[in-house]
Design a protein around this motif. Sequence first.
Motif, mmCIF file in Angstrom:
data_model
loop_
_atom_site.group_PDB
_atom_site.id
_atom_site.type_symbol
_atom_site.label_atom_id
_atom_site.label_comp_id
_atom_site.label_asym_id
_atom_site.label_seq_id
_atom_site.Cartn_x
_atom_site.Cartn_y
_atom_site.Cartn_z
ATOM 1 N N PRO A 184 43.606 43.852 50.066
ATOM 2 C CA PRO A 184 43.671 44.384 51.611
ATOM 3 C C PRO A 184 44.538 45.623 51.504
ATOM 4 N N THR A 202 49.091 40.741 56.345
ATOM 5 C CA THR A 202 47.872 40.530 55.471
ATOM 6 C C THR A 202 47.937 39.912 54.157
ATOM 7 N N ASP A 233 41.237 39.581 55.962
ATOM 8 C CA ASP A 233 41.479 40.977 56.371
ATOM 9 C C ASP A 233 40.487 42.053 55.879
ATOM 10 N N CYS A 249 45.727 38.918 50.230
ATOM 11 C CA CYS A 249 44.858 39.047 49.352
ATOM 12 C C CYS A 249 43.668 37.931 49.050
ATOM 13 N N ILE A 255 38.520 44.249 53.500
ATOM 14 C CA ILE A 255 38.858 44.693 52.023
ATOM 15 C C ILE A 255 39.009 46.331 51.760
ATOM 16 N N GLN A 256 40.048 46.575 51.269
ATOM 17 C CA GLN A 256 40.457 47.988 50.822
ATOM 18 C C GLN A 256 39.853 48.385 49.526
#
Length: 285
Positions: A231, A238, A272, A240, A274-275
């Motif tokens: 994240p 937040t 959250d 993961c 997703i980055q």
Amino acid sequence: MKDLYMKYLIMAAAALLVVTIVILGVFVPAEKKKMQPAVEQGATQTTEQVSQNTGASTEAATVSPVTASTTAVPGTTDSTASTEQVTESTEAKVQDPERVYDLSAPALDEYLGATGVVKWLEDHCNDYYLKTEFLIGSYAFDEPEKLLRPYGEYGDEGRMNCTGFVSHVMKSCGADLSPLTSQGQWGGYANAVSYWKLASAGDVGYYTFDSVEDLLASGKARKGDVLYLEPDWSVANTDCHIGFFWGDNSADNKFWNSDLRGNAITEITMIDPIQKIYLFPLSGK
């Protein structure tokens, strides 16, 4: 005398003419009759040949978009066989090729010493992992073993978090989880960040993607590969996420994971945004 000779000559010529006409009337039609079936048969064969050629052309026009890259099988004349070959060829294109692990660092299963991960998951699906409740609360990191308790082994006492599910599978397949604990991350082998640290240290091979769409379009994912979803850590509270890619092909959006809904096969999602997605390809052993 001369007139009598001419009379007989004319009569002989007339008789010869009559005989010639009779012969032509009897034998020529017979020859025509004998030749006619052969001509008709030849015409029929030509018509059938044209029909077959037309049918073949129609079939080729229908099939060619699918089989443009398929090599024709010599001597194949059976249209049914051709159709089966087209079908098999089409199905082969849908399926992913066999795994070829070509990253320089070891695969995750090899690094941890796990074997037969996909088979284990396939053999322990409905009766073992699915629907196991999610254990909420970071307090459980004090005793990470509590997060590795599927219903199939612990009954009503079964509870798992996302990393507990992945680590239980790895452990069941012979993995040594101590490299995850040695990362110094709170929760050790029950915290997904420990898997991320293996990647960041270069201990295991991985690919990264900026979105689910990029992952699915890459052709890299295979059933059983581990996905770590990172994240935006700058956002407060937040977290993961981690689980197994479970698509039947690399573009099939299926994710076997444990989250607040319990253990389930879902699409690739997390609470959250997703980055980045880390794909840990398994060796396939």
